[in-house]
Design a protein around this motif. Sequence first.
Motif: not given
Length: 116
Positions: A84-95
């Motif tokens: 799972a890849i995200s450019h957002s720290n917020k959504y990386a943490q959500v993941l």
Amino acid sequence: MAKVLVKCSDNGWVYSNFIEQLKKYSKHKIILDSDQRYDAIYYIPYYELTTKLNNPCCGWFGHREIRKDLFNKFNQVALTVNYAISHSNKYAQVLKDLGAKNVTQIMPGIDLDKYV
């Protein structure tokens, strides 16, 4: 050379530009929405995933939608993909909090020596 299939239903500027850069800089052969055999698959955006495949699966998670069906799809796909890849720290943490495997935050401007 490994073949990576990119599944993308949106041909807008952002995704099209991203795919062109991926083709230009990837060490793998990038193929788009093809019936060719492939070694891995990359879903852009994440909700393209409909079933878990035998090949490694990767999804790019930008943000959660407000619509309940897409909100739930975000969660379901996050738990299905191998990466799972995200450019957002917020959504990386959500993941990570969801329990997704192999979560990576790639900030805008990719270090090609680090991410292959």
